[in-house]
Design an enzyme around this catalytic site. Sequence first.
Site, PDB file in Angstrom:
ATOM      1  N   CYS A 124     -28.643  96.439  59.552  1.00 44.49           N
ATOM      2  CA  CYS A 124     -30.071  97.323  59.011  1.00 44.49           C
ATOM      3  C   CYS A 124     -31.461  96.560  59.416  1.00 44.49           C
ATOM      4  O   CYS A 124     -32.422  96.817  59.063  1.00 44.49           O
ATOM      5  CB  CYS A 124     -29.652  97.708  57.518  1.00 44.49           C
ATOM      6  SG  CYS A 124     -29.365  96.436  56.440  1.00 44.49           S
ATOM      7  N   HIS A 182     -43.166  92.169  56.940  1.00 48.77           N
ATOM      8  CA  HIS A 182     -42.546  94.099  55.828  1.00 48.77           C
ATOM      9  C   HIS A 182     -43.844  94.748  55.651  1.00 48.77           C
ATOM     10  O   HIS A 182     -43.127  95.390  55.706  1.00 48.77           O
ATOM     11  CB  HIS A 182     -42.530  92.850  54.861  1.00 48.77           C
ATOM     12  CG  HIS A 182     -40.714  92.666  53.988  1.00 48.77           C
ATOM     13  ND1 HIS A 182     -40.675  91.632  54.579  1.00 48.77           N
ATOM     14  CD2 HIS A 182     -39.624  93.539  54.295  1.00 48.77           C
ATOM     15  CE1 HIS A 182     -39.174  91.137  53.867  1.00 48.77           C
ATOM     16  NE2 HIS A 182     -38.816  92.332  54.150  1.00 48.77           N
ATOM     17  N   ASP A 220     -33.430  88.423  58.416  1.00 50.54           N
ATOM     18  CA  ASP A 220     -33.573  87.175  58.169  1.00 50.54           C
ATOM     19  C   ASP A 220     -33.009  86.465  58.304  1.00 50.54           C
ATOM     20  O   ASP A 220     -32.867  85.085  58.651  1.00 50.54           O
ATOM     21  CB  ASP A 220     -33.347  87.802  56.980  1.00 50.54           C
ATOM     22  CG  ASP A 220     -34.273  87.420  55.510  1.00 50.54           C
ATOM     23  OD1 ASP A 220     -35.491  86.564  56.206  1.00 50.54           O
ATOM     24  OD2 ASP A 220     -35.126  88.260  55.095  1.00 50.54           O
ATOM     25  N   GLU A 279     -27.442  87.684  56.081  1.00 49.21           N
ATOM     26  CA  GLU A 279     -28.745  87.588  56.553  1.00 49.21           C
ATOM     27  C   GLU A 279     -29.195  86.147  57.174  1.00 49.21           C
ATOM     28  O   GLU A 279     -29.992  85.890  56.767  1.00 49.21           O
ATOM     29  CB  GLU A 279     -29.905  88.555  56.382  1.00 49.21           C
ATOM     30  CG  GLU A 279     -30.161  88.348  54.474  1.00 49.21           C
ATOM     31  CD  GLU A 279     -30.692  89.846  53.558  1.00 49.21           C
ATOM     32  OE1 GLU A 279     -32.055  89.696  54.391  1.00 49.21           O
ATOM     33  OE2 GLU A 279     -31.162  89.513  52.762  1.00 49.21           O
TER      34      GLU A 279
END
Length: 537
Positions: free
Chosen positions: A499, A187, A452, A428
């Site tokens: 996304c 992240h 993920d 995900e």
Amino acid sequence: MEQFSGKAVFPGIVFGKALLFTKPDLQVDSSPSSNPDAEWQAFQQAVREADTQLGILFEKTRTELGEEKAMIVGIQRMMLEDGDFLEAVERMIQRDAARAAHAVDQAGKQFYELFASMDDAYMRARAPDIADVFRRLTAILLAAETDFSLTEPAILIAEDLSPGDILTLDRKLIRAFVTCGGSLNSHTAILARILNIPLIVQTNIPLDRRLDGQYAVVDGYNGVIYLEPDAETEALLEEEQRKHDAERAALESLRGISAVTRDGRRIELAANISGIADLDAVLDNGAESIGLFRSEFLFLGRQDYPGEDEQFEVYRAAAVVMKGRRVVVRTLDIGADKQAPYFGLKKEENPALGLRAVRVCFLQPKVFKTQLRAIYRASAWGNIAILFPMIASIRELRKCREFAAEARAELVEQGLTPGEVEMGIMIETPAAALCAEELAREADFFSVGTNDLTQYTLAMDRQNPRLEPFMDTHHPAILRLLAMTAEGAARAGIRVGICGELAADPEMTRQFIDMGYEELSVAPSLIPEMRKRIREL
Ligand code: PEP
Ligand code: MG
């Protein structure tokens, strides 16, 4: 001149002063002291110093954030006078001959555990504040700095950085990040892309105080940092930068033009954002909508939960700025590498497989409902949709919908008239992709989180840089799951997008379109280039 290399995560060439980002590791000496009285005096002096520091922080917080937030600092000050705490430290110093810093450290751990295990959620959430007081006291006793602060523009060099570390800094002052650790899919990497800040990870740069103040150039295209570059290198890099600036300027001519392939397939180009500070970039790069608002970033790098009003203002701002274009707010995806200590989540052996996202929300219903209420209230100001992360079963989707219905009913009871809001889910987990057909009957839309989905399908921790050589993001298993997801969505007639970071992969765009994907949501700065590529397909 010296130069060090690593892996480029986000491109750009920047020039500026280097600064080592450190958080002191407080080394506490546990050997006995020969002078308990001196230790006790040092402790009392440190308490006075901590009280002065917190007094200043209290005033600053009250002025800038209001009375309620300042109370947290007030509670920390009260801890310094707590009888049980003072007694425990005195006993350790006088009876057990502990050094003052060691006694504070030990007492701190006991009190942290005590708060962290309380039944009352509010008290539990105070545990990190309590830990913070003890850290401050220990740092004073060891004469170490407690916080890192950025006062002028700098290229930050660090062992590693968490998303929380980045969010506590003034982003306008960050020129680039260079880290020794770090991975391409973390992240932190995602945040750097969204913030448009060049990042190089896994460099071989020695982390040394002598870096501070050195003139540096980061070449985020090739993953190189130069220290005190010679005139020739600097001129070459400036030339390179001019070339990239010109390429970018040329993309401007496509602004406002739809991303349509030569065979007439139209793709919606949406933006991923981490907060309202990214809205300028959304507009500047001509995003058609916001496909992923990672709301958990609002919860990072702070001492306490953002309240309903604060969240409402943030979601409303996004809705208003987008003027009727869609804003997909993903509900809290806290956990794994996105930790906020005040949630009081226990350390886990395998955090990516642990309490994360809706799982945390189900255990902290008040937090979940506060967020849902804020989103519903903001939805009156524009076109907002809700996206639930980490869904693994239809049961979880139903539970999320129930929470949303309760939050909405509470607002109705208060006399408000919230409208209906579309509710989609992240695909995900392999479980969700495999059950796409069933899930599509009860979800309003799908958004695939390939970051993920890749980690969980290949059983490879996205945070672990050593796995990068094995991380095949085009693995047939992932492509099959992506195809299944699109088919499930098509059968139910719901919208489907991607996304995760793979959405921006130029090698995949054609395949995604052929599978039936209608929306690609990426970091704002990647949109102009994607628009050009899609129009050439
Ligand atoms: C993903 O997993 O692909 C995703 C978009 O969510 P995050 O990266 O925030 O986990
Ligand atoms: Mg995810």
